[in-house]
Motif scaffolding. Structure first.
Motif, PDB file in Angstrom:
ATOM      1  N   GLY A 120       0.810  -1.213   0.000  1.00  0.00           N
ATOM      2  CA  GLY A 120       0.000   0.000   0.000  1.00  0.00           C
ATOM      3  C   GLY A 120       0.834   1.249   0.000  1.00  0.00           C
ATOM      4  N   LEU A 121       0.171   2.361   0.300  1.00  0.00           N
ATOM      5  CA  LEU A 121       0.815   3.665   0.353  1.00  0.00           C
ATOM      6  C   LEU A 121       1.042   4.053   1.810  1.00  0.00           C
ATOM      7  CD1 LEU A 121       1.677   6.384  -0.944  1.00  0.00           C
ATOM      8  CD2 LEU A 121      -0.737   7.068  -0.797  1.00  0.00           C
ATOM      9  N   VAL A 122       2.250   4.488   2.115  1.00  0.00           N
ATOM     10  CA  VAL A 122       2.581   4.884   3.482  1.00  0.00           C
ATOM     11  C   VAL A 122       3.496   6.093   3.432  1.00  0.00           C
ATOM     12  CG1 VAL A 122       4.557   3.314   3.618  1.00  0.00           C
ATOM     13  CG2 VAL A 122       3.393   4.008   5.721  1.00  0.00           C
ATOM     14  N   GLN A 123       3.429   6.931   4.455  1.00  0.00           N
ATOM     15  CA  GLN A 123       4.299   8.104   4.520  1.00  0.00           C
ATOM     16  C   GLN A 123       5.694   7.708   4.988  1.00  0.00           C
ATOM     17  OE1 GLN A 123       2.333  10.981   7.044  1.00  0.00           O
ATOM     18  NE2 GLN A 123       1.100  11.756   5.353  1.00  0.00           N
ATOM     19  N   SER A 153       5.138   2.409   8.751  1.00  0.00           N
ATOM     20  CA  SER A 153       5.344   0.975   8.772  1.00  0.00           C
ATOM     21  C   SER A 153       4.305   0.258   7.910  1.00  0.00           C
ATOM     22  CB  SER A 153       5.241   0.440  10.205  1.00  0.00           C
ATOM     23  OG  SER A 153       6.225   0.994  11.044  1.00  0.00           O
ATOM     24  N   LEU A 154       4.700  -0.881   7.392  1.00  0.00           N
ATOM     25  CA  LEU A 154       3.815  -1.791   6.684  1.00  0.00           C
ATOM     26  C   LEU A 154       4.234  -3.208   7.011  1.00  0.00           C
ATOM     27  CD1 LEU A 154       3.335  -0.457   3.014  1.00  0.00           C
ATOM     28  CD2 LEU A 154       1.563  -0.689   4.760  1.00  0.00           C
ATOM     29  N   ASP A 190      12.425   2.838  -0.515  1.00  0.00           N
ATOM     30  CA  ASP A 190      11.873   1.495  -0.331  1.00  0.00           C
ATOM     31  C   ASP A 190      10.709   1.231  -1.287  1.00  0.00           C
ATOM     32  OD1 ASP A 190      12.313   1.963   3.187  1.00  0.00           O
ATOM     33  OD2 ASP A 190      13.564   0.729   1.864  1.00  0.00           O
ATOM     34  N   THR A 191      10.296   2.251  -2.009  1.00  0.00           N
ATOM     35  CA  THR A 191       9.202   2.095  -2.962  1.00  0.00           C
ATOM     36  C   THR A 191       9.570   1.087  -4.037  1.00  0.00           C
ATOM     37  OG1 THR A 191       8.370   4.345  -2.608  1.00  0.00           O
ATOM     38  CG2 THR A 191       7.809   3.283  -4.708  1.00  0.00           C
ATOM     39  N   ALA A 192       8.728   0.079  -4.208  1.00  0.00           N
ATOM     40  CA  ALA A 192       9.008  -1.001  -5.161  1.00  0.00           C
ATOM     41  C   ALA A 192       7.843  -1.987  -5.148  1.00  0.00           C
ATOM     42  CB  ALA A 192      10.293  -1.729  -4.789  1.00  0.00           C
ATOM     43  N   VAL A 222       4.489  -1.458  -2.874  1.00  0.00           N
ATOM     44  CA  VAL A 222       4.714  -0.637  -1.688  1.00  0.00           C
ATOM     45  C   VAL A 222       5.182   0.735  -2.164  1.00  0.00           C
ATOM     46  CG1 VAL A 222       6.138  -0.291   0.364  1.00  0.00           C
ATOM     47  CG2 VAL A 222       5.250  -2.570  -0.181  1.00  0.00           C
ATOM     48  N   THR A 223       4.468   1.758  -1.764  1.00  0.00           N
ATOM     49  CA  THR A 223       4.809   3.127  -2.145  1.00  0.00           C
ATOM     50  C   THR A 223       4.991   3.956  -0.883  1.00  0.00           C
ATOM     51  OG1 THR A 223       3.518   2.963  -4.180  1.00  0.00           O
ATOM     52  CG2 THR A 223       4.116   5.171  -3.442  1.00  0.00           C
ATOM     53  N   VAL A 224       6.169   4.560  -0.764  1.00  0.00           N
ATOM     54  CA  VAL A 224       6.477   5.399   0.394  1.00  0.00           C
ATOM     55  C   VAL A 224       6.572   6.838  -0.112  1.00  0.00           C
ATOM     56  CG1 VAL A 224       8.002   5.808   2.344  1.00  0.00           C
ATOM     57  CG2 VAL A 224       7.756   3.502   1.401  1.00  0.00           C
ATOM     58  N   SER A 225       5.605   7.634   0.267  1.00  0.00           N
ATOM     59  CA  SER A 225       5.538   8.993  -0.253  1.00  0.00           C
ATOM     60  C   SER A 225       4.693   9.861   0.667  1.00  0.00           C
ATOM     61  CB  SER A 225       4.929   8.999  -1.651  1.00  0.00           C
ATOM     62  OG  SER A 225       4.751  10.326  -2.125  1.00  0.00           O
TER      63      SER A 225
END
Length: 117
Positions: A10-13, A17-18, A89-91, A113-116
């Motif tokens: 998912g999307l996380v700032q 954590s995910l 870590d986005t990938a 996984v998207t970190v933004s």
């Protein structure tokens, strides 16, 4: 035939954590080496972490101290807890499984996984 199914992306700032989970079908899960790989756009797939049948774990230097891999042999699952996430870590994260004696290993379909911010 083994099937691996990932979930939890998912999307996380940044700093968040995910938890990713991978469920494996088939038998003899406890003897498999299970791992996670990732592939960012325009880059080759890279190793993230794995856990062998004894429970010993290995991590890429880029995730050491932030990610934790674990397995539940009763449930045929392997998880990846990801903390202190960074934009890099986005990938797409892929679950991988290798059973001793097999010619090939197995891959899941991947989870984004998207970190933004």
């Amino acid at each position: 035939q083994v099937q691996l199914v990932e979930s939890g992306g998912g999307l996380v700032q940044p700093g968040g954590s995910l938890r990713l989970s991978c469920a494996a079908s088939g038998n003899s899960f406890s003897i498999a080496t299970m791992g996670w790989y990732r592939q960012a756009p325009g880059k080759p797939r890279e190793f993230v972490a794995n856990i062998v049948s004894t429970g010993h774990t290995n991590y890429a230097d880029s995730v050491k101290g932030r990610f934790t891999i674990s397995r539940d042999n009763a449930k045929n699952t392997v998880d990846l807890q990801m903390n202190s996430l960074k934009p890099e870590d986005t990938a797409v994260y892929y679950c991988n499984g290798y059973w001793p004696g097999n010619r090939y290993d197995y891959w899941g379909q991947g989870t984004q996984v998207t970190v933004s911010s």
